[in-house]
Write an enzyme that holds these catalytic residues in place. Structure first.
Site, PDB file in Angstrom:
ATOM      1  N   ARG A  95       3.841  56.434  -8.764  1.00  0.00           N
ATOM      2  CA  ARG A  95       3.590  54.862  -8.725  1.00  0.00           C
ATOM      3  C   ARG A  95       2.611  54.885  -7.645  1.00  0.00           C
ATOM      4  O   ARG A  95       2.120  55.690  -6.835  1.00  0.00           O
ATOM      5  CB  ARG A  95       4.767  54.279  -8.703  1.00  0.00           C
ATOM      6  N   GLY A  96       2.029  53.424  -7.570  1.00  0.00           N
ATOM      7  CA  GLY A  96       1.133  53.158  -6.476  1.00  0.00           C
ATOM      8  C   GLY A  96       0.050  53.772  -6.267  1.00  0.00           C
ATOM      9  O   GLY A  96      -0.532  54.085  -7.242  1.00  0.00           O
ATOM     10  N   ILE A  97      -0.417  54.315  -4.950  1.00  0.00           N
ATOM     11  CA  ILE A  97      -1.642  54.897  -4.950  1.00  0.00           C
ATOM     12  C   ILE A  97      -1.866  56.343  -5.750  1.00  0.00           C
ATOM     13  O   ILE A  97      -2.887  56.601  -6.662  1.00  0.00           O
ATOM     14  CB  ILE A  97      -2.031  55.266  -3.398  1.00  0.00           C
ATOM     15  N   ASP A 138      11.763  67.479  -5.464  1.00  0.00           N
ATOM     16  CA  ASP A 138      12.136  67.182  -3.980  1.00  0.00           C
ATOM     17  C   ASP A 138      11.436  67.656  -2.791  1.00  0.00           C
ATOM     18  O   ASP A 138      11.647  68.846  -2.443  1.00  0.00           O
ATOM     19  CB  ASP A 138      13.614  67.520  -3.891  1.00  0.00           C
ATOM     20  N   TYR A 160       6.337  58.076  12.161  1.00  0.00           N
ATOM     21  CA  TYR A 160       5.382  57.842  10.912  1.00  0.00           C
ATOM     22  C   TYR A 160       3.837  58.452  11.313  1.00  0.00           C
ATOM     23  O   TYR A 160       3.195  59.227  10.805  1.00  0.00           O
ATOM     24  CB  TYR A 160       5.433  56.631  10.107  1.00  0.00           C
ATOM     25  N   LYS A 188       1.621  61.507  10.533  1.00  0.00           N
ATOM     26  CA  LYS A 188       0.234  61.496   9.750  1.00  0.00           C
ATOM     27  C   LYS A 188      -0.692  62.086  10.679  1.00  0.00           C
ATOM     28  O   LYS A 188      -1.913  62.536  10.144  1.00  0.00           O
ATOM     29  CB  LYS A 188      -0.064  59.918   9.470  1.00  0.00           C
ATOM     30  N   GLY A 244      -5.527  51.956   5.225  1.00  0.00           N
ATOM     31  CA  GLY A 244      -5.243  51.047   5.955  1.00  0.00           C
ATOM     32  C   GLY A 244      -4.216  50.305   5.136  1.00  0.00           C
ATOM     33  O   GLY A 244      -3.308  51.008   4.501  1.00  0.00           O
ATOM     34  N   VAL A 291      -2.739  48.711   2.103  1.00  0.00           N
ATOM     35  CA  VAL A 291      -3.017  48.850   0.501  1.00  0.00           C
ATOM     36  C   VAL A 291      -2.026  48.104  -0.124  1.00  0.00           C
ATOM     37  O   VAL A 291      -0.999  48.107  -0.230  1.00  0.00           O
ATOM     38  CB  VAL A 291      -2.863  50.339   0.122  1.00  0.00           C
TER      39      VAL A 291
END
Length: 259
Positions: free
Chosen positions: A31-33, A73, A165, A169, A196, A198
């Protein structure tokens, strides 16, 4: 079917999809990006393996593009490496790896537990190392490939409540640079993307109009990114157009940050 592009109205120029016949693995593609990345590669001729813990959603996206869905996982090393080996086996190799999967929580610096820190790093960084190792060995045997890692604007500008986080990253960018240095001699390009804000479907459903307007105002372009903006950068970095680009962390932030 071969598309036809007209060159200046003079001559029809046959064009081929950029990834025709290529084998692509996308983590977090349910899903998403990630789902947009999957669809974008498939629309350009690639066969795509979707790795995700969301089994039903991954299967739905994979069915949509005649791809492969594989449960994984990413917090578990054996599950991660096994899923990668299975994806490569079912695809018959791998030309592109997109390490898109990641997790995000907001916790004040003084309240982050060791377990929460380790969980974020296990998925955002360690899983990326493991998928890169498996794909990298195969790409070396095949004579080259492209790896695209999903970092974040937060890797360059940390925000309150995001120590774990943002640090994970930032580690993605460092891992990208080292991977590029070590794998480059084998014809493998490794780059990262720093999105940035989204506006995914889920994000739009959980954010108020005022929040979206406030965040949009941070960009000189006056809007938030769509998943397709990030997917387009992934396709560029995986394409022949980026053959001399490696070890980079490219912003897709609408100018919210410019370094």
């Amino acid at each position: 079917m071969t598309d036809i592009m007209v060159d200046s109205g003079l001559h029809p120029v046959p064009t081929r999809p950029r990834f025709e016949g290529q084998r692509v693995v996308v983590t977090g593609g349910a899903r998403g990006i990630g789902a947009d990345v999957v669809r974008s590669f498939a629309s350009e001729g690639a066969r795509v393996a979707v790795l995700d813990r969301l089994v039903d959603e991954a299967a739905s996206v994979a069915d949509e593009v005649d791809g492969i869905a594989i449960a994984v996982d990413l917090a578990e090393p054996s599950s991660t490496t096994n899923a990668m080996h299975r994806a490569i086996s079912e695809l018959g190799g791998v030309d592109v790896l997109v390490n898109n999967a990641g997790v995000f929580t907001i916790t004040p610096l003084l309240d982050i537990s060791a377990d929460e820190w380790d969980w974020v790093f296990s998925i955002n960084v360690r899983a990326m190392l493991l998928t890169t190792q498996v794909a990298g060995r195969t790409m070396i045997d095949l004579g080259g490939g492209k790896i695209v890692n999903m970092a974040s604007m937060g890797a360059k500008v940390g925000a309150a409540g995001q120590a774990h986080y943002a640090a994970s990253k930032a580690a993605v960018i460092s891992l990208t640079q080292v991977s590029a240095a070590e794998l480059g001699p084998h014809g493998i390009n490794v780059n990262s993307i720093c999105p940035g804000y989204v506006l995914t479907d889920m994000g739009a459903a959980t954010r108020t109009a005022d929040q979206i307007a406030e965040w949009s105002a941070k960009s000189p372009l006056g809007r938030l990114a769509q998943p397709s903006d990030v997917a387009a950068m992934a396709l560029f970095l995986a394409s022949a157009d980026a053959d001399y680009c490696t070890g980079q962390a490219l912003n897709v932030t609408g100018g919210m940050i410019m370094h």
